[in-house]
Scaffold this active site. Structure first.
Site, PDB file in Angstrom:
ATOM      1  N   HIS A 293      -3.300   7.581   1.596  1.00  0.00           N
ATOM      2  CA  HIS A 293      -3.699   6.235   1.182  1.00  0.00           C
ATOM      3  C   HIS A 293      -5.115   6.000   1.707  1.00  0.00           C
ATOM      4  O   HIS A 293      -5.423   6.323   2.853  1.00  0.00           O
ATOM      5  CB  HIS A 293      -2.724   5.209   1.760  1.00  0.00           C
ATOM      6  CG  HIS A 293      -3.169   3.795   1.569  1.00  0.00           C
ATOM      7  ND1 HIS A 293      -3.619   3.318   0.357  1.00  0.00           N
ATOM      8  CD2 HIS A 293      -3.245   2.753   2.441  1.00  0.00           C
ATOM      9  CE1 HIS A 293      -3.947   2.052   0.495  1.00  0.00           C
ATOM     10  NE2 HIS A 293      -3.741   1.689   1.743  1.00  0.00           N
TER      11      HIS A 293
ATOM     12  N   ASN B 290     -10.041   0.073  -0.576  1.00  0.00           N
ATOM     13  CA  ASN B 290      -8.581   0.127  -0.491  1.00  0.00           C
ATOM     14  C   ASN B 290      -7.999  -0.491  -1.764  1.00  0.00           C
ATOM     15  O   ASN B 290      -8.090  -1.702  -1.963  1.00  0.00           O
ATOM     16  CB  ASN B 290      -8.128  -0.642   0.756  1.00  0.00           C
ATOM     17  CG  ASN B 290      -6.624  -0.592   0.967  1.00  0.00           C
ATOM     18  OD1 ASN B 290      -5.877  -0.231   0.057  1.00  0.00           O
ATOM     19  ND2 ASN B 290      -6.187  -0.962   2.153  1.00  0.00           N
TER      20      ASN B 290
ATOM     21  N   CYS C 206       0.820  -1.228   0.000  1.00  0.00           N
ATOM     22  CA  CYS C 206       0.000   0.000   0.000  1.00  0.00           C
ATOM     23  C   CYS C 206       0.846   1.267   0.000  1.00  0.00           C
ATOM     24  O   CYS C 206       0.375   2.340  -0.375  1.00  0.00           O
ATOM     25  CB  CYS C 206      -0.960   0.003   1.182  1.00  0.00           C
ATOM     26  SG  CYS C 206      -2.124  -1.353   1.104  1.00  0.00           S
TER      27      CYS C 206
HETATM   28  O1  UT7 Z   1      -3.896  -0.635   3.286  1.00  0.00           O
HETATM   29  C1  UT7 Z   1      -3.057  -1.343   4.116  1.00  0.00           C
HETATM   30  C2  UT7 Z   1      -3.285  -0.988   5.477  1.00  0.00           C
HETATM   31  N1  UT7 Z   1      -4.527  -1.557   5.961  1.00  0.00           N
HETATM   32  C3  UT7 Z   1      -5.249  -0.859   6.765  1.00  0.00           C
HETATM   33  O2  UT7 Z   1      -4.923   0.267   7.027  1.00  0.00           O
HETATM   34  C4  UT7 Z   1      -6.433  -1.513   7.431  1.00  0.00           C
HETATM   35  C5  UT7 Z   1      -6.407  -1.151   8.877  1.00  0.00           C
HETATM   36  N2  UT7 Z   1      -7.465  -1.701   9.654  1.00  0.00           N
HETATM   37  C6  UT7 Z   1      -8.770  -1.375   9.507  1.00  0.00           C
HETATM   38  O3  UT7 Z   1      -9.145  -0.662   8.603  1.00  0.00           O
HETATM   39  C7  UT7 Z   1      -9.730  -1.859  10.552  1.00  0.00           C
HETATM   40  O4  UT7 Z   1      -9.002  -2.464  11.601  1.00  0.00           O
HETATM   41  C8  UT7 Z   1     -10.791  -2.854  10.028  1.00  0.00           C
HETATM   42  C9  UT7 Z   1     -11.803  -2.131   9.152  1.00  0.00           C
HETATM   43  C10 UT7 Z   1     -10.084  -3.957   9.262  1.00  0.00           C
HETATM   44  C11 UT7 Z   1     -11.548  -3.471  11.210  1.00  0.00           C
HETATM   45  O5  UT7 Z   1     -12.071  -2.492  12.055  1.00  0.00           O
HETATM   46  P1  UT7 Z   1     -11.860  -2.610  13.637  1.00  0.00           P
HETATM   47  O6  UT7 Z   1     -12.647  -1.536  14.257  1.00  0.00           O
HETATM   48  O7  UT7 Z   1     -10.376  -2.601  13.884  1.00  0.00           O
HETATM   49  O8  UT7 Z   1     -12.525  -3.995  14.011  1.00  0.00           O
HETATM   50  P2  UT7 Z   1     -11.860  -5.324  14.610  1.00  0.00           P
HETATM   51  O9  UT7 Z   1     -10.898  -5.937  13.646  1.00  0.00           O
HETATM   52  O10 UT7 Z   1     -11.356  -5.034  15.983  1.00  0.00           O
HETATM   53  O11 UT7 Z   1     -13.133  -6.251  14.697  1.00  0.00           O
HETATM   54  C12 UT7 Z   1     -14.276  -5.899  15.451  1.00  0.00           C
HETATM   55  C13 UT7 Z   1     -15.325  -6.987  15.268  1.00  0.00           C
HETATM   56  C14 UT7 Z   1     -14.806  -8.416  15.415  1.00  0.00           C
HETATM   57  O12 UT7 Z   1     -15.781  -9.147  16.111  1.00  0.00           O
HETATM   58  P3  UT7 Z   1     -15.570  -9.512  17.670  1.00  0.00           P
HETATM   59  O13 UT7 Z   1     -14.295 -10.292  17.725  1.00  0.00           O
HETATM   60  O14 UT7 Z   1     -15.489  -8.172  18.357  1.00  0.00           O
HETATM   61  O15 UT7 Z   1     -16.797 -10.285  17.982  1.00  0.00           O
HETATM   62  C15 UT7 Z   1     -14.761  -8.906  13.987  1.00  0.00           C
HETATM   63  O16 UT7 Z   1     -14.930 -10.314  13.896  1.00  0.00           O
HETATM   64  O17 UT7 Z   1     -15.900  -6.889  13.947  1.00  0.00           O
HETATM   65  C16 UT7 Z   1     -15.930  -8.211  13.365  1.00  0.00           C
HETATM   66  N3  UT7 Z   1     -15.860  -8.084  11.919  1.00  0.00           N
HETATM   67  C17 UT7 Z   1     -16.935  -7.923  11.135  1.00  0.00           C
HETATM   68  N4  UT7 Z   1     -18.246  -7.846  11.413  1.00  0.00           N
HETATM   69  C18 UT7 Z   1     -19.092  -7.666  10.386  1.00  0.00           C
HETATM   70  C19 UT7 Z   1     -14.740  -8.090  11.134  1.00  0.00           C
HETATM   71  N5  UT7 Z   1     -15.096  -7.944   9.860  1.00  0.00           N
HETATM   72  C20 UT7 Z   1     -16.438  -7.833   9.817  1.00  0.00           C
HETATM   73  C21 UT7 Z   1     -17.371  -7.664   8.781  1.00  0.00           C
HETATM   74  N6  UT7 Z   1     -18.678  -7.583   9.112  1.00  0.00           N
HETATM   75  N7  UT7 Z   1     -17.001  -7.532   7.485  1.00  0.00           N
END
Ligand code: UT7
Length: 323
Positions: free
Chosen positions: A250, A280, A114
């Site tokens: 980005h 992304n 990225c």
């Molecule tokens: O480009 C390269 C760099 N990449 C990035 O910059 C990405 C960076 N990260 C992010 O954008 C975010 O961390 C995400 C969008 C990937 C996730 O957001 P988050 O607020 O960090 O959520 P999380 O990973 O802590 O997950 C929260 C919950 C989890 O459930 P539990 O364990 O709390 O029950 C996940 O299983 O959300 C759940 N979850 C979803 N729920 C519904 C993860 N993906 C989904 C989904 N739909 N698609």
């Protein structure tokens, strides 16, 4: 007088298939509301089965050349940022070179995921400043849809395909930060964090593999590192956040974009945001945002622009340029 690598053309290309969040609700335990609120993404484009990264890149390159009023024969080099090249080799850049009908100069790929476009811009700038090339096409192009695990809701809803391109041309500057063109670059990587975002396959491991990400860990690094790299690059030429007209970040997650702007003390109306429409697109996201930002009338000649990105590696960095 000082040579400067000045942006003289910009363009982009998006595949025609648009996939709204709701499409994932049929196959995954997810909702449009979750994707929108956690990432800011509303839709993304996916390439057709017979459309490759170099195809997307060629369209974007043609648009940038047209914007610059140039032809392929005017270009000395192509630097293409991608992690999803058509083939293991040759480079996607040489494929674009052939598609454009460019029979001289040289072309190569840069792979920094990225952060790839920031790395490509820094490389192109160095080629120009060292006298190796006068006009460089710098492209970011990706087909991340090819490396998604469609059963992993935490990653497959986040990425999209696309391409963007700039034409950089050597022009005389005064050496001051009032010059148009690239003013400063800052590149970093830390391979200790390679397990946070990677593809679990490759040539040497004899498989194609799928993208794996510990999103919340990458998020934490992003918020901490992006404002810092932008401020480091600005500091190299005696500038500060207050001097910035536009951040073109980005486009991974609206919350990262907002967090970085806040750390830099800049309001969101000075940030070019396209994540809602593109998702992304990895190395393509910054040139896509630059092209869309210009088309919207946001970026104007003379504006101070900061681009910043972080991704797999971890690799991150920023470029300060006057548009
Ligand atoms: O480009 C390269 C760099 N990449 C990035 O910059 C990405 C960076 N990260 C992010 O954008 C975010 O961390 C995400 C969008 C990937 C996730 O957001 P988050 O607020 O960090 O959520 P999380 O990973 O802590 O997950 C929260 C919950 C989890 O459930 P539990 O364990 O709390 O029950 C996940 O299983 O959300 C759940 N979850 C979803 N729920 C519904 C993860 N993906 C989904 C989904 N739909 N698609």
């Amino acid at each position: 007088m000082t040579g400067r690598a000045v942006v003289v053309g910009v363009g982009h290309y998006l595949p025609s298939r648009v996939v709204p969040n709701a499409e994932f609700e049929a196959t995954l335990d997810t909702t449009d509301e979750w994707i929108r609120s956690r990432s800011g993404i509303e839709r993304r484009h996916f390439a057709a089965d017979d459309e490759t990264t170099s195809d997307l890149a060629t369209h974007a390159a043609r648009a940038a050349l047209a914007d610059a009023g140039m032809e392929a024969g005017d270009i000395d080099a192509i630097v293409l940022a991608t992690s999803t090249a058509d083939l293991t080799f040759p480079s996607a850049a040489t494929m674009v070179q052939a598609s454009l009908g460019m029979t001289r100069g040289f072309a190569f790929d840069v792979q920094a995921v990225c952060a790839g476009f920031v790395y490509a811009l820094a490389n192109a700038n160095a080629l120009i400043l060292s006298g190796q090339a006068k006009r460089v096409l710098v492209i970011g192009a990706e087909t991340f849809s090819r490396i998604m695990d469609w059963t992993d809701r935490s990653t497959c809803v986040l990425f999209g395909d696309g391409a963007g391109a700039l034409v950089l041309e050597e022009q005389e500057g005064t050496g001051s930060s009032d010059d148009r063109g690239i003013l400063a670059t800052d590149l970093n990587s830390d391979g200790r964090h390679r397990d946070l975002l990677y593809v679990d396959g490759g040539v040497s491991t004899q498989s194609t593999g799928h993208l794996r990400m510990q999103g919340n860990q990458v998020f934490r690094h992003a918020v901490e590192k992006l404002a810092k790299t932008a401020e480091t690059a600005l500091g190299k030429v005696g500038l500060h956040s207050d001097d910035v007209d536009w951040i073109v970040p980005h486009q991974a997650n609206i919350r990262i974009i907002q967090g970085t702007a806040k750390k830099m003390g800049l309001p969101m109306d000075r940030v070019v945001v396209t994540v809602q429409d593109h998702g992304n697109t990895s190395a393509a996201s910054i040139p896509l945002a630059l092209s869309v930002g210009k088309a919207r009338g946001q970026l104007k000649q003379g504006d101070l622009v900061v681009t910043e990105a972080i991704g797999g590696g971890l690799a991150w960095g920023s470029v300060v340029l006057r548009w």
